[in-house]
Design a protein around this motif. Structure first.
Motif, PDB file in Angstrom:
ATOM      1  N   SER A  57       0.828  -1.216   0.000  1.00  0.00           N
ATOM      2  CA  SER A  57       0.000   0.000   0.000  1.00  0.00           C
ATOM      3  C   SER A  57       0.856   1.256   0.000  1.00  0.00           C
ATOM      4  N   GLY A  58       0.205   2.357  -0.334  1.00  0.00           N
ATOM      5  CA  GLY A  58       0.879   3.655  -0.294  1.00  0.00           C
ATOM      6  C   GLY A  58       1.242   4.038   1.131  1.00  0.00           C
ATOM      7  N   THR A  59       0.395   3.653   2.059  1.00  0.00           N
ATOM      8  CA  THR A  59       0.689   3.933   3.467  1.00  0.00           C
ATOM      9  C   THR A  59       1.966   3.205   3.887  1.00  0.00           C
ATOM     10  N   GLU A 135       4.357  16.252  -0.930  1.00  0.00           N
ATOM     11  CA  GLU A 135       3.312  15.407  -1.525  1.00  0.00           C
ATOM     12  C   GLU A 135       2.930  16.015  -2.880  1.00  0.00           C
ATOM     13  N   ASP A 168       6.006  11.904  -1.294  1.00  0.00           N
ATOM     14  CA  ASP A 168       4.799  11.088  -1.355  1.00  0.00           C
ATOM     15  C   ASP A 168       4.176  11.371  -2.716  1.00  0.00           C
ATOM     16  N   ALA A 170       2.025   9.509  -4.379  1.00  0.00           N
ATOM     17  CA  ALA A 170       0.883   8.608  -4.601  1.00  0.00           C
ATOM     18  C   ALA A 170       0.296   8.862  -5.988  1.00  0.00           C
ATOM     19  N   ARG A 171       0.163  10.148  -6.340  1.00  0.00           N
ATOM     20  CA  ARG A 171      -0.361  10.530  -7.669  1.00  0.00           C
ATOM     21  C   ARG A 171       0.700  11.268  -8.483  1.00  0.00           C
TER      22      ARG A 171
HETATM   23  C1  LIG Z   1      -3.821   7.288  -1.257  1.00  0.00           C
HETATM   24  C2  LIG Z   1      -2.640   8.005  -0.758  1.00  0.00           C
HETATM   25  C3  LIG Z   1      -1.611   7.339  -0.063  1.00  0.00           C
HETATM   26  C4  LIG Z   1      -1.619   5.858   0.269  1.00  0.00           C
HETATM   27  O1  LIG Z   1      -2.810   5.275   0.410  1.00  0.00           O
HETATM   28  P1  LIG Z   1      -3.087   3.700   0.541  1.00  0.00           P
HETATM   29  O2  LIG Z   1      -4.562   3.698   0.697  1.00  0.00           O
HETATM   30  O3  LIG Z   1      -2.359   3.221   1.751  1.00  0.00           O
HETATM   31  O4  LIG Z   1      -2.604   3.027  -0.686  1.00  0.00           O
HETATM   32  C5  LIG Z   1      -0.523   8.069   0.332  1.00  0.00           C
HETATM   33  N1  LIG Z   1      -0.436   9.376   0.057  1.00  0.00           N
HETATM   34  C6  LIG Z   1      -1.379  10.047  -0.613  1.00  0.00           C
HETATM   35  C7  LIG Z   1      -1.184  11.474  -0.936  1.00  0.00           C
HETATM   36  C8  LIG Z   1      -2.522   9.387  -1.035  1.00  0.00           C
HETATM   37  O5  LIG Z   1      -3.472  10.062  -1.691  1.00  0.00           O
END
Ligand SMILES: *Cc1c(COP(=O)(O)O)cnc(C)c1O
Length: 343
Positions: A57-59, A135, A168, A170-171
């Motif tokens: 996961s991103g987390t 981010e 971060d 994620a996107r």
């Molecule tokens: C979605 C997201 C994550 C990680 O999310 P998971 O649900 O754990 O995959 C991390 N950072 C940002 C900015 C996100 O939008």
């Protein structure tokens, strides 16, 4: 249902599922899953880094990056609405002992001066700064994109103070597609970068961490095991990630166009305040100013008519476009919002 709650709701396409079914697999804890290895090589190459690690996961990608670049009691500089501060169950404090220095970014984006002013002096009384955390795109900021010049200038500040940086991302690929700046240019200043395969890229599961630092990679791998993220025949999941990187990056521009279209349709609905010019990627933040409906009333009424959005507090809503919503869905969503609010 037109589901605009998040780009995490995307489901794997038939072609992606076929790639998953066909994937060659092995035990990734032994480093023997050829599909995971291929995904890691692809991700590293795409971001111009030496190595990459596949995580669930991103987390977890964020938390491992944090764990290997700070020590308990040290401070991490980040925008106060960052995902790592708001949406990870306090894991930075619980698992890394990190203290966050949350700054008030402009729609989530920090300035070099802001970052520099937040770095603690090296004296015996003051908490010590360990890491700078950005981010891009910024989720709660509304999908905002860091100009590469700002990232470069923040990196100059970090270098001057001898501090590492994490992205971060994620996107990240939404930022790449929106600006035309390459992923490797965006990644270059950072010691670690995380990005999600499971959002707009459309994979069901998975995130990547990339770095140039092989001793950090060794630690990331060990802590991934500690955190329970070392998987076995994970190639089935990695195959979806490979498919996502091969097919679903360029098409993010469609999501951005759909977000623009949605913003312009919402702007015409009664009581809606939205600035289409503020929509930079696939996230549309909008306010609904009505006396007679609460945020949750509006979410409920829209759901009954077939549109899902999130209320992110008060009268503010978030709609996210993604590969499972087409232009026609966006037009219908616009009509439904209009109809519900006109009642
Ligand atoms: C979605 C997201 C994550 C990680 O999310 P998971 O649900 O754990 O995959 C991390 N950072 C940002 C900015 C996100 O939008």
């Amino acid at each position: 249902m037109i589901d605009l709650r998040s780009d995490t709701v995307t489901k794997p396409s038939d072609a992606m599922r076929e790639a998953m079914a066909r994937a060659a697999v092995g035990d990734d804890v032994y480093g023997e899953d050829p599909t995971v290895n291929r995904l890691q090589e692809m991700a590293a190459a795409l971001l111009g880094k030496a190595a990459a690690l596949f995580v669930p996961s991103g987390t977890m990608a964020n938390q491992l990056s944090l764990r290997v670049q700070t020590q308990p009691g040290r401070e991490v500089i980040a925008d106060h609405r960052s995902h790592v501060i708001r949406y990870e169950q306090g894991a930075g404090a619980a698992l890394s002992g990190a203290q966050f220095h949350g700054l008030e970014g402009r729609r989530g984006l920090l300035t070099p001066d802001q970052v520099e002013a937040a770095i603690r002096p090296r004296d015996p009384h003051t908490v010590q700064t360990a890491l700078i955390w950005l981010e891009n795109t910024h989720n709660t900021g509304g999908g905002t994109v860091y100009p590469i010049e700002t990232v470069t200038r923040i990196h100059e500040v970090a270098r001057r103070h001898g501090l590492p940086m994490h992205l971060d991302g994620a996107r990240l690929f939404n930022a790449v597609v929106a600006t035309g700046v390459s992923a490797s240019d965006y990644a270059r200043p950072f010691d670690t970068v995380s990005f999600c395969l499971s959002k707009g890229l459309g994979a069901p599961v998975g995130s990547m961490i990339v770095t140039d630092n092989m001793s950090l990679m060794e630690s990331l791998r060990r802590f991934r095991r500690m955190y329970g993220g070392a998987m076995r025949q994970a190639g089935i999941l990695a195959a979806a990630g490979i498919f996502a990187l091969e097919h679903n990056i360029d098409r993010l521009k469609d999501d951005h166009q759909h977000a623009q279209l949605l913003a312009s349709l919402l702007a015409k609905a009664p009581g809606v305040a939205v600035d289409p010019a503020a929509v930079q990627t696939n996230i549309v933040m909008f306010d609904v100013i009505t006396a007679h409906l609460s945020g949750s009333d509006i979410v409920k009424a829209l759901k009954e008519e077939g549109v899902l959005v999130n209320c992110v507090g008060g009268q503010t809503f978030r709609a996210v476009t993604h590969l499972d919503v087409g232009k026609r869905d966006i037009e219908r969503a616009g009509e439904i919002v209009h109809r519900v609010l006109a009642r």
